[in-house]
Design an enzyme around this catalytic site. Structure first.
Site, short mmCIF file in Angstrom:
data_model
loop_
_atom_site.label_atom_id
_atom_site.label_comp_id
_atom_site.label_asym_id
_atom_site.label_seq_id
_atom_site.Cartn_x
_atom_site.Cartn_y
_atom_site.Cartn_z
N HIS A 18 34.04 38.24 53.54
CA HIS A 18 33.49 37.65 52.48
C HIS A 18 34.10 36.21 52.36
O HIS A 18 35.46 36.18 52.43
CB HIS A 18 33.86 38.66 51.34
CG HIS A 18 32.89 39.76 51.17
ND1 HIS A 18 32.45 40.81 52.29
CD2 HIS A 18 32.08 40.36 50.11
CE1 HIS A 18 31.98 41.47 51.96
NE2 HIS A 18 31.39 41.39 50.46
N ASP A 64 23.55 44.04 49.26
CA ASP A 64 25.25 44.22 48.64
C ASP A 64 25.66 45.31 48.35
O ASP A 64 26.04 46.31 49.01
CB ASP A 64 25.53 42.84 47.76
CG ASP A 64 26.94 42.66 47.68
OD1 ASP A 64 27.82 43.36 48.54
OD2 ASP A 64 27.20 41.61 46.79
N ASP A 65 25.39 45.48 46.81
CA ASP A 65 25.79 46.52 46.20
C ASP A 65 24.29 46.98 45.33
O ASP A 65 24.59 46.94 44.15
CB ASP A 65 27.00 46.67 45.37
CG ASP A 65 28.00 46.20 46.01
OD1 ASP A 65 28.85 47.13 46.59
OD2 ASP A 65 28.53 45.10 46.04
N GLU A 109 31.65 33.07 47.82
CA GLU A 109 30.77 33.55 46.87
C GLU A 109 31.55 33.27 45.66
O GLU A 109 30.93 32.21 45.01
CB GLU A 109 31.12 35.18 47.03
CG GLU A 109 30.12 35.69 45.98
CD GLU A 109 30.38 37.28 45.56
OE1 GLU A 109 29.76 37.87 44.83
OE2 GLU A 109 31.43 37.85 46.07
N HIS A 163 27.65 47.43 51.01
CA HIS A 163 28.71 48.26 50.91
C HIS A 163 28.41 49.72 50.53
O HIS A 163 27.54 49.86 49.46
CB HIS A 163 29.74 47.79 49.58
CG HIS A 163 29.95 46.32 49.86
ND1 HIS A 163 31.29 45.87 50.54
CD2 HIS A 163 29.41 45.05 49.56
CE1 HIS A 163 31.10 44.66 50.59
NE2 HIS A 163 30.44 44.23 50.05
N HIS A 211 24.81 43.28 55.15
CA HIS A 211 25.77 43.13 53.92
C HIS A 211 25.66 44.31 53.09
O HIS A 211 24.69 43.91 52.04
CB HIS A 211 25.61 41.89 53.64
CG HIS A 211 26.95 41.51 52.49
ND1 HIS A 211 27.30 40.15 52.14
CD2 HIS A 211 27.58 42.29 51.62
CE1 HIS A 211 28.22 40.15 51.10
NE2 HIS A 211 28.38 41.44 50.77
#
Length: 349
Positions: A209, A290-291, A212, A27, A25
């Site tokens: 996704h 994630d980011d 969340e 990005h 996961h």
């Protein structure tokens, strides 16, 4: 003599780094560090609404997912050329390799770029060159997950898919899956049933996704309406005991991102994150970043922070690493080889 906590942390970090693990996961646009943001802005003549790197970092005080996305999309505006996308991915892969990542499944958002007039071929070519380079020089394998923006229409997603399909043969070694990201609120999975059905027909691996900011019903929708094999995030699944039981029974992986959840206020304290409870209940939890440029931690940071805040022991941390390999879209033979490596690494001090 009492043990030095600093030495304990350093030893744990070294042990965790040595564990072969997958990142599922991630990005790629979310790995854009402020320094690179300014470098690319200067390269491409893009004017940023920040005076310097410090000002960008000070803007990383998010109140929710949307406040992050507003900055995320603004930052992506500096990505203009094939070289930009190559440099972005190469920087991430180098860092991931240093953290012990042996396989990465990288989400990218072509709609973010084509809406600015960047050809989809430019995005693919830049990312692919970096992924192939890392495979050859670092031994780090990776694939691309083309992710649709859920705040846009399904028609837009279908157009994006049709734009990308002529490139499939060229990038057949890399483009293996489809994802769904961006703001959950008001954008249930059922909005994208047609495009997911089309992608399933084409043989793509499917993830999305859900759970969340969105309710557990969105997790159910991703499973039932979209037919996904993995749930990205999924941390609200335990609000529905029947759903959680199904996830456990079916071994549906959850790609949990602890520091992201903390930064976006999905949880207000990492010690109250439910990933340990999910793991101990038998859910197939994996850890991811994630980011990371925006949330202050790459994958090893997420392992360390979770271990400390949730009192995870080494067996549990090894299980998380093993889950990441098993939950990947790698061929079974590759999974088996990496799991053997993990079993050997776990025994090291």
């Amino acid at each position: 003599m009492p043990t030095d906590p600093t030495e304990d942390q350093a030893a744990l970090r070294g042990w965790l780094r040595a564990l072969p693990k997958a990142e599922l996961h991630l990005h790629i646009e979310g790995t854009l560090e402020p320094e690179m943001m300014f470098e690319l802005a200067a390269r491409n003549g893009v004017r940023l609404p920040y005076a310097d790197v410090r000002a960008v970092r000070e803007a990383y005080q998010f109140t929710d997912l949307q406040s992050f996305l507003d900055l995320y999309y603004a930052g992506a505006g500096v990505l203009c050329t094939q070289q930009d996308f190559h440099d972005l991915a190469a920087a991430y892969l180098t860092r991931a390799h240093a953290d012990g990542v042996v396989h990465a499944e990288i989400m990218f958002d072509p709609q973010t770029h084509t809406a600015r007039g960047i050809p989809i071929q430019t995005v693919f070519a830049g990312l692919a060159s970096a992924l192939r380079e890392a495979r050859d020089t670092l031994g780090l394998t990776s694939v691309l997950l083309l992710s649709f923006l859920r705040h846009l229409s399904e028609e837009d997603a279908l157009r994006t898919l049709e734009q990308a399909l002529p490139l499939r043969e060229t990038y057949a070694d890399l483009w293996t899956g489809i994802g769904l990201d961006s703001g959950e609120r008001g954008n249930p999975p059922e909005k994208f049933t047609r495009v997911y059905a089309r992608c399933a027909q084409l043989g793509f691996r499917l993830t999305a996704h859900a759970g969340e900011e969105g309710p557990p019903e969105y997790v159910r929708g991703a499973l039932d309406a979209l037919g996904v094999e993995r749930i990205d995030h999924g941390v609200r699944s335990d609000e529905d005991p029947a759903l959680l039981a199904e996830l456990i029974r079916r071994r549906i992986p959850l790609t949990v991102c602890p520091l992201s959840n903390l930064k976006l206020r999905v949880v207000d304290d990492l010690s109250r994150h439910n990933l340990a409870r999910l793991l101990r209940a038998g859910a197939m939890v994996t850890l991811n970043s994630d980011d990371p440029a925006y949330f202050g931690g790459y994958i090893l940071d997420n392992y360390m922070a979770s271990a400390t805040a949730l009192d995870l022991d080494r067996d549990e941390l090894a299980t998380l690493a093993g889950n990441s390999l098993q939950a990947s879209f790698l061929p079974l033979a590759d999974k088996a080889r990496l799991l053997d490596r993990l079993a050997q690494a776990v025994t090291q001090p």
